[in-house]
Write a protein that holds these residues in place. Structure first.
Motif, PDB file in Angstrom:
ATOM      1  N   SER A  16       3.780  -4.940  -3.427  1.00 14.12           N
ATOM      2  CA  SER A  16       3.224  -4.977  -2.090  1.00 14.12           C
ATOM      3  C   SER A  16       1.724  -5.828  -2.312  1.00 14.12           C
ATOM      4  CB  SER A  16       3.040  -3.865  -1.404  1.00 14.12           C
ATOM      5  OG  SER A  16       2.640  -4.029  -0.142  1.00 14.12           O
ATOM      6  N   TYR A  17       1.597  -6.905  -1.788  1.00 10.67           N
ATOM      7  CA  TYR A  17       0.284  -7.696  -1.791  1.00 10.67           C
ATOM      8  C   TYR A  17       0.010  -7.979  -0.229  1.00 10.67           C
ATOM      9  CZ  TYR A  17      -2.985 -11.084  -3.374  1.00 10.67           C
ATOM     10  OH  TYR A  17      -4.176 -11.683  -3.752  1.00 10.67           O
ATOM     11  N   PHE A  19      -0.073  -6.377   2.358  1.00  8.06           N
ATOM     12  CA  PHE A  19       1.017  -5.802   3.451  1.00  8.06           C
ATOM     13  C   PHE A  19       2.467  -6.319   3.549  1.00  8.06           C
ATOM     14  CE2 PHE A  19      -3.218  -4.239   4.928  1.00  8.06           C
ATOM     15  CZ  PHE A  19      -2.868  -2.873   4.634  1.00  8.06           C
ATOM     16  N   SER A  21       5.551  -6.612   1.488  1.00  7.34           N
ATOM     17  CA  SER A  21       6.097  -5.704   0.551  1.00  7.34           C
ATOM     18  C   SER A  21       7.503  -6.026  -0.026  1.00  7.34           C
ATOM     19  CB  SER A  21       6.140  -4.245   0.860  1.00  7.34           C
ATOM     20  OG  SER A  21       4.884  -3.820   1.250  1.00  7.34           O
ATOM     21  N   ARG A  71       2.338   0.134   8.464  1.00  5.64           N
ATOM     22  CA  ARG A  71       1.432   0.557   7.324  1.00  5.64           C
ATOM     23  C   ARG A  71       1.398   1.977   6.926  1.00  5.64           C
ATOM     24  NH1 ARG A  71      -4.165  -2.294   8.622  1.00  5.64           N
ATOM     25  NH2 ARG A  71      -3.537  -4.444   9.076  1.00  5.64           N
ATOM     26  N   ALA A  98       2.320   1.737   2.689  1.00  3.25           N
ATOM     27  CA  ALA A  98       1.607   0.376   2.515  1.00  3.25           C
ATOM     28  C   ALA A  98       0.041   0.562   2.498  1.00  3.25           C
ATOM     29  CB  ALA A  98       2.237  -0.524   3.414  1.00  3.25           C
ATOM     30  N   THR A 102      -0.721  -0.949  -0.997  1.00  2.00           N
ATOM     31  CA  THR A 102      -0.426  -2.339  -0.960  1.00  2.00           C
ATOM     32  C   THR A 102      -2.019  -2.904  -1.931  1.00  2.00           C
ATOM     33  OG1 THR A 102      -0.209  -4.433   0.263  1.00  2.00           O
ATOM     34  CG2 THR A 102      -2.035  -3.068   0.938  1.00  2.00           C
TER      35      THR A 102
END
Length: 202
Positions: A16-17, A19, A21, A71, A98, A102
């Motif tokens: 996850s980067y 937000f 994912s 999130r 997240a 994240t």
């Protein structure tokens, strides 16, 4: 219907980067035939597994469907391998949230305006903020010398100034973002690569 001959996927993880994912895993090696995979999700307060939109796929990753991009939700995922009538055991991920799990990338530097004694820097966040997000930008800056002394600046605006600089001198800076989340915790972003600019001559 578990078969001892079809191993379960390995290295199953949620990547996850900013937000965005996805679930990914290593391919299951078999002697002949092509292995397909099916992934499911469920949320923390609902026991039923649902399709993720990745059923019988040859790919070894699966993006989160739009309805999962909340999130604060606790999300659980599982994936299994399939070969003809054979299916492997399900592999489950640990709970994922997240907002906590994240990775935030560095802010994007849009522009830098130089004057003799300052740099005016415009940045934008690495993700699209939601209503109520509290973001802070942490800036480290230094004169580009053999033994630089780093100074720090913290701003909540996306346009900020590094002042009290010497004229016609090369300065470097690096930024990162910090997101204050609902629980009061801080999510620290990654540091940007240093960028250097020379101040103007008065």
């Amino acid at each position: 219907e578990l078969s001892p001959h079809l191993p379960a996927p390995k290295d199953v993880e949620i990547y996850s980067y900013n937000f965005q994912s996805l679930l990914r895993w290593s391919p299951v090696p078999v002697e002949n035939g092509s292995v397909l995979y099916t992934a499911h999700y469920r949320t923390g307060f609902y026991a039923e597994w649902s399709e993720m939109g990745c059923a019988h796929t040859p790919r070894t990753q699966c993006g989160f469907p739009a309805r999962l991009r909340r999130r604060r939700w606790t999300v659980l995922l599982r994936v299994r391998a399939e070969l003809g009538p054979l299916t492997s055991a399900w592999v489950h991920t640990p709970p994922f949230v997240a907002e906590r799990n994240t990775t935030l990338g560095p802010p994007k530097v849009n522009s830098v305006s130089v004057s003799p004694d300052s740099l005016l820097i415009s940045v934008s966040p690495p993700f699209t903020p939601e209503t109520g997000d509290i973001l802070r930008y942490h800036v480290s800056y230094w004169e580009n010398t053999t033994s630089p002394v780093q100074k720090k600046l913290s701003e909540s605006k996306t346009l900020f100034q590094i002042g009290n600089l010497k004229e016609s001198t090369l300065y470097c800076f690096s930024t990162r973002v910090q997101l204050k989340i609902y629980s009061g915790h801080l999510l620290e972003g990654q540091q940007s690569a240093p960028e250097c600019h020379r101040t103007a001559l008065s």
